[in-house]
Design an enzyme around this catalytic site. Structure first.
Site, PDB file in Angstrom:
ATOM      1  N   LYS A  52       0.843  -1.210   0.000  1.00  0.00           N
ATOM      2  CA  LYS A  52       0.000   0.000   0.000  1.00  0.00           C
ATOM      3  C   LYS A  52       0.877   1.259   0.000  1.00  0.00           C
ATOM      4  CE  LYS A  52      -3.879  -2.305   2.246  1.00  0.00           C
ATOM      5  NZ  LYS A  52      -4.637  -2.632   3.460  1.00  0.00           N
ATOM      6  N   GLN A  96      -4.799  -1.544   9.855  1.00  0.00           N
ATOM      7  CA  GLN A  96      -4.715  -2.852   9.199  1.00  0.00           C
ATOM      8  C   GLN A  96      -5.218  -3.944  10.143  1.00  0.00           C
ATOM      9  OE1 GLN A  96      -3.816  -3.194   6.002  1.00  0.00           O
ATOM     10  NE2 GLN A  96      -3.956  -5.416   5.981  1.00  0.00           N
ATOM     11  N   ASP A 119     -11.145   2.823   4.213  1.00  0.00           N
ATOM     12  CA  ASP A 119     -11.437   1.387   4.127  1.00  0.00           C
ATOM     13  C   ASP A 119     -12.940   1.137   3.971  1.00  0.00           C
ATOM     14  OD1 ASP A 119      -9.465  -0.527   4.051  1.00  0.00           O
ATOM     15  OD2 ASP A 119      -9.073  -0.463   6.204  1.00  0.00           O
TER      16      ASP A 119
HETATM   17  N1  GUN Z   1      -6.856  -6.845   6.288  1.00  0.00           N
HETATM   18  C1  GUN Z   1      -7.187  -7.561   5.184  1.00  0.00           C
HETATM   19  N2  GUN Z   1      -7.804  -6.763   4.269  1.00  0.00           N
HETATM   20  C2  GUN Z   1      -7.852  -5.533   4.818  1.00  0.00           C
HETATM   21  C3  GUN Z   1      -8.364  -4.282   4.349  1.00  0.00           C
HETATM   22  O1  GUN Z   1      -8.918  -4.138   3.256  1.00  0.00           O
HETATM   23  N3  GUN Z   1      -8.214  -3.234   5.209  1.00  0.00           N
HETATM   24  C4  GUN Z   1      -7.626  -3.359   6.421  1.00  0.00           C
HETATM   25  N4  GUN Z   1      -7.544  -2.281   7.202  1.00  0.00           N
HETATM   26  N5  GUN Z   1      -7.157  -4.508   6.884  1.00  0.00           N
HETATM   27  C5  GUN Z   1      -7.265  -5.580   6.068  1.00  0.00           C
END
Ligand code: GUN
Length: 292
Positions: A52, A96, A119
């Site tokens: 990311k 996350q 998100d």
């Molecule tokens: N863990 C797995 N997928 C995601 C996501 O799309 N966002 C976040 N914050 N954590 C994740």
């Protein structure tokens, strides 16, 4: 059978975002700034977060990684969330997951300002999405939607079967497919761990979206001829013929299902690459205040 090439479409999306950032910069406007909170050292999370941040930098976004120990007190994480909510430099941020067991996911999600929740996990964004109001859409379902859209796959009036009801993928995915929008306007069936006779449902699917996390569990006998199949799963399967000792596989048994499909996503290179591009699109849309 046509492959839904998420790698190619995500590259296009990122290129479009890069052009928009350059335009903002040339006009002296604010450059989008995404922050990511990573608690602990979960190896999969480390990989996702690094990707990311790297992608942000590639398209000209600012990115800040905030690392907290997995022993962090819940209250200290909530303080950090509050700090980011109030920081005008940060346009959007994510925490996350998974989080350590002693921290409540719900408390953390509720603490994030819906205006910065790129998100799309906050109940306000989920509600707004369900009601077809402008909202941050969760990145994975948003990525699937964009993929269907860019391939001009018609969805109105089609029967879409979603396997899985997770808060991150299955549930928002089914809401997006039933909404009165494009893509959307499907008749939607959601199957989950308590569904009886899943195959009787999947066989009716014009569009089958699989997000169960059960490796290669969807087999050819479960899929209707000509269906569109979207595979959200990704996991490692031991494979002695590979130098690494493993191969990546989805929730769909690709080799036997693909010949029956009109369109299908590969794994890797299908939904995965679309997810990060969608998160960054949310961040830019947040900056432009298109969302709320
Ligand atoms: N863990 C797995 N997928 C995601 C996501 O799309 N966002 C976040 N914050 N954590 C994740």
């Amino acid at each position: 059978m046509i492959l839904l090439d998420g790698k190619k479409v995500s590259e296009q999306l990122l290129e479009e975002l890069k052009v928009e950032v350059e335009k903002l910069a040339s006009e002296g406007k604010k450059i989008p700034h995404l922050a990511v909170i990573l608690v602990g050292n979960n190896p999969a999370s480390e990989t996702y977060v690094a990707s990311k941040i790297k992608t942000c930098e590639r398209i000209g976004f600012k990115a800040t990684l905030i690392r907290l120990a997995d022993t962090v007190e819940e209250v200290n994480l909530l303080d950090k969330v509050q700090e980011l909510n109030e920081d005008p430099e940060i346009d959007g941020f994510i925490v996350q997951s998974p989080l350590p067991k002693h921290i409540s996911d719900d408390k953390v999600i509720n603490a994030i300002s819906p205006l910065k929740d790129v998100d799309g996990f906050h109940p306000e964004n989920l509600g707004r999405m369900a009601l077809n109001m402008p909202a941050f859409l969760p990145a994975t379902p948003y990525g699937v939607l964009t993929l269907l859209d860019r391939y001009n796959i018609s969805t109105a009036g089609k029967h879409c079967v979603v396997l899985g009801r997770s808060h991150i993928v299955g549930l928002p995915m089914s809401l997006l497919m039933v909404r009165n929008s494009k893509p959307g306007n499907c008749t939607v069936t959601i199957c989950h761990s308590k569904t009886v006779d899943v195959k009787s449902h999947t066989l009716q699917a014009d569009i089958l979206i699989v997000a169960t996390g059960q490796t290669e569990s969807v087999t050819a006998d479960m899929v209707k001829e000509g269906a569109v199949v979207v595979d959200v799963g990704i996991s490692r399967v031991a494979d002695a013929s590979k130098k690494s000792g493993f191969r990546l596989a989805g929730d769909v048994k690709f080799d036997e299902v693909a010949p029956k499909c009109s369109y299908i996503t590969p794994v890797p290179g299908g939904v995965g690459p679309m997810t990060i591009a969608s998160l960054l699109k949310n961040t830019l849309e947040g900056v432009k205040r298109k969302i709320h």
